[in-house]
Motif scaffolding. Structure first.
Motif, PDB file in Angstrom:
ATOM      1  N   ARG A 215      59.141  21.820  -9.315  1.00 50.15           N
ATOM      2  CA  ARG A 215      57.455  21.566  -9.412  1.00 50.15           C
ATOM      3  C   ARG A 215      57.577  19.902  -8.630  1.00 50.15           C
ATOM      4  O   ARG A 215      56.469  19.784  -8.111  1.00 50.15           O
ATOM      5  N   ASP A 216      58.190  19.710  -8.887  1.00 51.43           N
ATOM      6  CA  ASP A 216      58.285  17.829  -8.472  1.00 51.43           C
ATOM      7  C   ASP A 216      58.245  18.188  -5.975  1.00 51.43           C
ATOM      8  O   ASP A 216      57.787  17.716  -5.589  1.00 51.43           O
ATOM      9  N   VAL A 217      59.330  19.026  -6.625  1.00 49.00           N
ATOM     10  CA  VAL A 217      59.816  19.547  -4.747  1.00 49.00           C
ATOM     11  C   VAL A 217      58.539  20.539  -4.157  1.00 49.00           C
ATOM     12  O   VAL A 217      57.573  20.249  -2.815  1.00 49.00           O
ATOM     13  N   THR A 218      57.633  20.699  -5.365  1.00 43.58           N
ATOM     14  CA  THR A 218      56.235  22.041  -5.164  1.00 43.58           C
ATOM     15  C   THR A 218      55.482  20.988  -4.639  1.00 43.58           C
ATOM     16  O   THR A 218      54.155  20.453  -3.342  1.00 43.58           O
ATOM     17  N   GLU A 219      55.018  19.939  -5.002  1.00 41.88           N
ATOM     18  CA  GLU A 219      54.119  18.199  -4.973  1.00 41.88           C
ATOM     19  C   GLU A 219      54.502  17.984  -3.827  1.00 41.88           C
ATOM     20  O   GLU A 219      53.631  17.544  -3.101  1.00 41.88           O
TER      21      GLU A 219
END
Length: 513
Positions: free
Chosen positions: A99-103
Motif C-alpha cells: 500500500r505504501d509503494v502504491t502511494e
C-alpha cells in the motif's frame, strides 16, 4: 595529527533519556567518478588531454543527502518493483509495504540511492545469523556463537498452521512439545536480550543500467537500541573527520558518505519546562511516599539512647573437642533497659567441626538481634561516678560427647562498639582448670569440668563496685577463638540536634540525662 581525522569504523555507544523516536540521522552520499581517478596516457596529444580534462569537470555530480528518522522505512528501486506486485506480498507487513509503494508510485517513481531496513524486515532478522570475530576463511563458529546469534531471529511472514477440524476446540498453549523446533529451544533455553535495529543502506548500482541487484546494496550505518536505552552506532558520526568510503564490488564504483547527528535540540525554554515537569513529578512522588510512611518518624524520647544490634555468631575455631555449641547472653550495665519481650539469651545448634588448613572450625552462622535503651535519671558528678559502659555479650563455648554429656570449652566476651557500623570480632577464649590432674581425668572420662559460677566474671562483673579488680591466682588455660559479626545502630534525638546546630556535643552519654 592527521591520524586524528581518520574515520573510525568501530561502534560507538550512547545513552539518552529522551524518546528514541526523536533520533534523526543525516547521511550524505557522493559518488567519486571513475574518470577523475584514471591516469592519463602519456602518448596522447596535448589538445586531447585538455579535452578529456574538460569532460571530467563537466560530469554531473552524483550525490544525495537524506535525514532518517528512527524506524522510518524508505524503499529502494528494487523494493519498489518488488512490492508493487501484490502477488509478491504474503505477510501483514509486506501487504502494508504494498500500500505504501502504491502511494509512492502515484506521485511518481523515485530515483533515490539511500534507503533503510527497519526491525521488521527480513534483512534485519536473517542477515545477522553468525558474527565472526575475524575475516579468516577457516574460522568456524562455536556452539555458543551459533546459539547467541539466533537470539533475535523471529518468524517473518505469514506462516500457516494446520488446524484439526475434527476437534471442537483448539488449545492455546501446548503443554508438552515432544518435537521442539530450534527456534523454540533458543527461546526457552537462552535468555534473549530485547533489541531493535535500524539499517541505513545505499544502492550503489549505476542508474543508466536500470534497477540494481541485492548484491549491489551496502550497509552504511547500523543503529541498535537495547531494552536499557543504550544506543549502538556503527560506524560513529563523522564529527569533522574524513568521509567513510564504500565500494561497489561488482562495478568498481567508489562512494564517500558522511553521518551526522541531526536531531532537534531543545532550546532554553523547553529545557526549563522539562525540568519543571520533573520537579513536579518528584514532588508528587515524595508526597505519595510521605503519605504512605507517615509524617512522624519513630524517635526515642528526649534523653534516651536506643541501641540496635543485628549480629551473627559465625564460627568457633581451634577447640579441643568436636560437636560444639554456644551459649551467649547480653549483660546490661547500669541504666540500660530492655523490653520484657526482648530476648537477651541464645543457644546455638550443635555443630561438627571441619578441618581448614591446621584448624578445626565449626560454622554456626547463628543470627540474633536485640534492642536496648539507655537513660540516666540520676544526677551524677563527673569526678565521683565514672561514665557508664556499653552492654557486653558473654559467650560460653561447650561441647557434647556421645553420651550427651557437655564439657566447658571456653569463656569469652564481646564489647558492643560505641559507634555505629559493621564490625567483625575475633574473641579469644579460655577455660578454668583444676589444681590437680584429677580434674582433667574427670573431664576426659566422665565429662564435666570446672565452671564459673557467675559467667560475668569473664569480664567485669556487673555487681563489682570498686575501682580495681584483681584476678590474681585464678588458673586458666587458653583454648580457641569465636568469630562474630555485629551491625550496630544508634538512635537519639541528640544526633538530630548535633546535625542541626553543627556543633560537637562531645560524648553523647555525657549529654544524655
Amino acid at each position: 595529527m592527521a591520524d586524528l581525522y581518520e574515520p573510525d569504523l568501530g561502534a560507538a555507544y550512547y545513552r539518552s533519556n529522551d524518546p528514541v523516536k526523536n533520533l534523526n540521522i543525516s547521511v550524505k552520499l557522493e559518488r567519486v567518478t571513475s574518470s577523475s581517478i584514471v591516469p592519463q596516457q602519456a602518448d596522447e596529444k596535448e589538445d586531447q588531454n585538455v579535452e578529456m580534462q574538460n569532460m571530467s569537470d563537466e560530469v554531473q555530480k552524483d550525490e544525495e543527502e537524506k535525514v532518517f528518522h528512527w524506524q522510518e522505512k524508505i524503499f529502494c528501486l528494487r523494493e519498489v518493483d518488488l512490492y508493487s506486485n501484490e502477488a509478491n506480498c504474503e505477510g501483514v507487513m509486506e501487504k502494508k509495504y504494498h500500500r505504501d509503494v502504491t502511494e509512492i508510485l502515484d506521485k511518481g517513481k523515485p530515483n533515490n540511492r539511500l534507503f533503510s531496513y527497519v526491525d521488521h524486515d527480513k534483512f534485519s532478522q536473517h542477515d545477522e545469523t553468525i558474527k565472526y570475530l575475524t575475516t579468516s576463511a577457516n574460522e568456524k563458529p562455536s556452539l555458543l556463537s551459533e546459539k547467541m546469534a539466533n537470539l533475535r531471529r523471529r518468524k517473518v511472514g505469514g506462516g500457516k498452521k494446520e488446524v484439526n477440524r475434527d476437534v471442537g476446540f483448539v488449545p492455546k498453549i501446548n503443554t508438552v512439545d515432544y518435537d521442539p523446533s530450534d527456534e523454540l529451544r533458543n527461546r526457552n533455553h537462552i535468555m534473549a536480550a530485547p533489541m531493535q535495529v535500524h539499517y541505513i543502506m545505499a544502492d550503489l548500482s549505476r542508474r543508466e543500467e536500470g534497477n540494481g541487484t541485492k548484491e549491489e546494496e551496502a550497509v552504511l550505518c547500523t543503529v541498535q537500541i537495547d531494552a536499557n536505552g543504550v544506543i549502538s552506532l556503527q560506524p560513529d558520526f563523522n564529527k569533522g573527520k574524513k568521509p567513510y568510503v564504500v565500494e561497489n564490488n561488482i562495478k568498481g564504483d567508489v562512494f564517500e558518505y558522511t553521518i551526522e547527528h541531526s536531531s532537534k535540540t531543545m532550546n532554553r525554554q523547553e529545557q526549563d519546562k522539562e525540568q519543571k515537569m520533573y520537579r513536579e513529578v518528584y514532588s508528587r512522588h515524595a508526597d505519595f511516599l510521605q503519605a504512605c510512611v507517615g509524617e512522624d518518624f519513630e524517635l526515642p524520647p528526649m534523653g534516651v539512647l536506643r541501641l540496635l544490634v543485628y549480629g551473627e555468631m559465625e564460627c568457633a575455631r581451634d577447640f579441643e573437642y568436636d560437636d560444639l555449641y554456644l551459649h551467649f547472653f547480653v549483660d546490661l550495665p547500669k541504666h540500660w533497659t530492655a523490653d520484657r519481650s526482648q530476648q537477651l539469651s541464645w543457644v546455638t545448634q550443635t555443630c561438627k567441626t571441619k578441618v581448614e588448613r591446621r584448624d578445626n572450625v565449626a560454622y554456626f552462622s547463628f543470627p540474633f538481634n536485640f534492642e536496648l535503651f539507655y537513660k540516666d535519671t540520676s544526677i551524677r558528678e563527673q569526678d565521683k561516678e565514672p561514665l557508664p559502659h556499653f552492654p557486653i555479650i558473654m559467650v560460653e563455648v561447650l561441647s557434647l560427647d556421645m553420651w550427651n554429656r557437655f564439657r566447658t570449652e571456653g569463656y569469652t566476651y564481646i564489647n558492643i562498639p560505641t559507634h555505629p557500623g559493621t564490625y567483625k570480632e575475633n574473641a579469644r577464649c579460655w577455660r578454668p582448670i583444676g589444681r590437680s590432674a584429677a580434674a582433667e581425668l574427670r573431664r576426659f572420662f566422665i565429662g564435666g569440668s570446672p565452671e564459673l559460677e557467675d559467667i560475668t566474671y569473664t569480664a567485669v562483673p556487673s555487681t563489682f563496685q570498686g575501682s580495681h579488680l584483681s584476678k590474681y591466682g585464678f588458673r586458666t588455660e587458653s583454648t580457641g577463638t569465636v568469630k562474630a559479626k555485629l551491625n550496630v545502630i544508634l538512635q537519639s534525638q541528640g544526633f538530630m540536634e548535633k546535625k542541626a546546630n553543627k556543633k560537637t556535643l562531645g560524648n553523647l552519654l555525657d549529654n544524655l540525662g
